[in-house]
Design an enzyme around this catalytic site. Structure first.
Site, mmCIF file in Angstrom:
data_model
loop_
_atom_site.group_PDB
_atom_site.id
_atom_site.type_symbol
_atom_site.label_atom_id
_atom_site.label_comp_id
_atom_site.label_asym_id
_atom_site.label_seq_id
_atom_site.Cartn_x
_atom_site.Cartn_y
_atom_site.Cartn_z
ATOM 1 N N PRO A 112 0.825 -1.205 0.000
ATOM 2 C CA PRO A 112 0.000 0.000 0.000
ATOM 3 C C PRO A 112 0.864 1.262 0.000
ATOM 4 O O PRO A 112 1.917 1.296 0.630
ATOM 5 C CB PRO A 112 -0.812 -0.113 1.293
ATOM 6 C CG PRO A 112 -0.386 -1.349 1.990
ATOM 7 C CD PRO A 112 0.601 -2.075 1.158
ATOM 8 N N SER A 120 7.521 3.550 -1.627
ATOM 9 C CA SER A 120 8.300 4.425 -2.506
ATOM 10 C C SER A 120 9.735 3.921 -2.636
ATOM 11 O O SER A 120 10.322 3.961 -3.721
ATOM 12 C CB SER A 120 8.269 5.873 -2.010
ATOM 13 O OG SER A 120 8.684 5.929 -0.669
ATOM 14 N N ASP A 164 14.975 2.820 4.569
ATOM 15 C CA ASP A 164 14.021 2.104 3.705
ATOM 16 C C ASP A 164 14.695 1.554 2.455
ATOM 17 O O ASP A 164 14.468 0.412 2.059
ATOM 18 C CB ASP A 164 12.927 3.067 3.222
ATOM 19 C CG ASP A 164 11.928 3.409 4.292
ATOM 20 O OD1 ASP A 164 12.317 3.421 5.464
ATOM 21 O OD2 ASP A 164 10.771 3.667 3.944
#
Ligand code: PMV
Length: 328
Positions: A112, A120, A164
C-alpha cells in the site's frame, strides 16, 4: 521489457529517530513492487501503474523538464509515485550517461502507498535496477541502495534516511545508523500487519517531529530514548528473545505517540493486537495513518485485527530474504 522487483519493509524499531542519526532496525517483507522498463527512442517517459491501492493510472510526458506532465495527475499519491519514478529515471540516465533514451515504465505493487511499508523505496529500487539493466548496466547492491536513497531524498526535500532504501535493496533484517547500513542476523520474526486503509504524509510528519524536537527538550530526549530502544531491540532479536523484542516495540510505540505521529486508528489497532496476545505492537514508518507491525506466532492477532473497526486489512508478512530480484 526488463523487470525487477524489490520488497517493502517494516520498522521494528527506530523510525523518526533514525533521521537524527539514531539506529533503526528494519525487516524486509514479502510484499513487493515490480517495475518493468522498456526503452523507447522518442525520449519520452510514460509511467503506468496498477494495484497501488488506487485505480491505476498512466502518465506520459516528454524528456525535458518543461514538457511535463501532459495528463491530469491531481491525485496527490499518484503525483508522488510519479515523482519517484521520474527521479529514479534521472539516476538511470546519470549512471548510464544516456540522456537520449525514453522509457515505458510499468509498476505493479502489492505494497500500500504511503502506509509505512516502504512502497516508494521499493519502487525506486526496482525502477533504478530495471532501468539501468535495460541499458546494459547492472548495479552492485550498495550503489543501487545509494541511488534509491538519493531518489527518496530528492523527492522528499531532503527528509529521508537511508533505512528504507537499504532494506529494500538488500532484503533480510537490517540495522541503519547514519551512513552505516548493515545486515543483521534475526530469527524468523512472526510479523502480522494491520492496515487502516489510509496513508500518512511522511514529509509533514518528519517536519512535525523536527519542530517538536527544537521546541521541547522532552522531544529531543524521546528521540534519543528511541535510539536506545533500537539498540536493545537489536540485542533482543539477535538473542532470539521475541518477548523482550515485543515489549520494547510497545515502548517504542508509546514514544512515537508522544511525538505526535500516531493516530486514532493506529492506536486502536495496536491495542486490539495487544489484547489478542501479540508480543508487541507499534506503528511502522512515518505514522499518521497506514500500518502497524505486531509480533505474534499464533493466529490470534491476525484474526482479532480483521474484526477490529478501522482495520481494513490484516495479514501475516514473511521476511523477504532477498532484496532486489532480477526477473528477466
Ligand atoms: O513511512 P515510510 O515508510 O516512508 O518511513 C518513514 C520513516 C522515517 O523515519 C519517518 C523517515 C525516514 O526517511 O527515515
Amino acid at each position: 521489457m526488463t523487470r525487477s522487483s524489490a520488497p517493502g519493509k517494516v520498522y521494528l524499531f527506530g523510525e523518526h529517530a533514525v533521521v537524527y542519526g539514531e539506529p533503526a532496525v528494519l525487516c524486509a517483507i514479502e510484499r513487493r513492487a515490480r517495475v518493468g522498463v522498456e526503452p523507447r527512442d522518442d525520449g519520452r517517459l510514460r509511467v503506468h501503474a496498477e494495484d497501488l491501492s488506487l485505480d491505476g493510472f498512466t502518465v506520459e510526458y516528454g524528456a525535458s523538464a518543461g514538457d511535463r506532465p501532459d495528463v491530469d495527475v491531481s491525485e496527490s499519491l499518484v503525483t508522488a509515485a510519479t515523482q519517484y519514478v521520474d527521479s529514479a529515471i534521472e539516476h538511470v540516465r546519470d549512471v548510464t550517461g544516456d540522456e537520449e533514451t525514453g522509457f515505458d515504465v510499468t509498476i505493479e505493487s502489492d505494497i500500500p502507498l504511503g502506509a509505512g511499508l516502504g512502497s516508494s523505496a521499493a519502487v525506486a529500487v526496482a525502477a533504478i535496477d530495471a532501468g539501468t539493466r535495460a541499458l546494459g548496466t547492472t548495479l552492485e547492491s550498495d550503489e543501487l541502495a545509494e541511488r534509491a536513497y538519493r531518489t527518496e531524498y530528492e523527492v522528499q526535500d531532503g527528509q529521508a534516511s537511508r533505512a528504507d532504501t537499504f532494506c529494500s535493496a538488500t532484503g533480510g533484517a537490517v540495522r541503519v545508523e547514519g551512513d552505516d547500513c548493515r545486515s543483521i542476523e534475526a530469527p524468523d520474526v512472526p510479523i502480522v500487519i494491520g492496515f487502516d486503509g489510509g496513508a500518512g504524509d511522511t514529509g509533514e510528519l518528519v517536519s512535525g517531529v523536527r519542530s517538536l524536537r527544537e521546541e521541547y527538550e522532552f522531544a529531543a530526549d524521546t528521540v534519543e530514548t528511541i535510539g536506545d530502544l533500537a539498540r536493545n531491540g537489536e540485542d533482543a532479536l539477535t538473542a532470539d528473545d521475541l518477548e523482550e523484542a515485543g515489549r520494547l516495540m510497545n515502548f517504542n510505540h508509546g514514544l512515537l505517540s508522544a511525538l505526535g505521529v500516531s493516530s486514532r486508528s493506529l492506536d486502536t489497532m495496536v491495542w486490539a493486537a495487544r489484547d489478542a496476545g501479540a508480543l508487541g505492537a507499534k506503528l511502522t514508518g512515518a505514522g499518521g495513518g497506514g500500518c502497524i507491525v505486531t509480533l505474534d506466532p499464533t493466529p490470534e492477532t491476525e484474526t482479532a485485527l480483521s474484526f477490529t473497526p478501522g482495520c481494513e486489512e490484516a495479514f501475516r508478512a514473511g521476511l523477504a530474504e532477498t532484496g532486489v530480484e532480477r526477473l528477466e
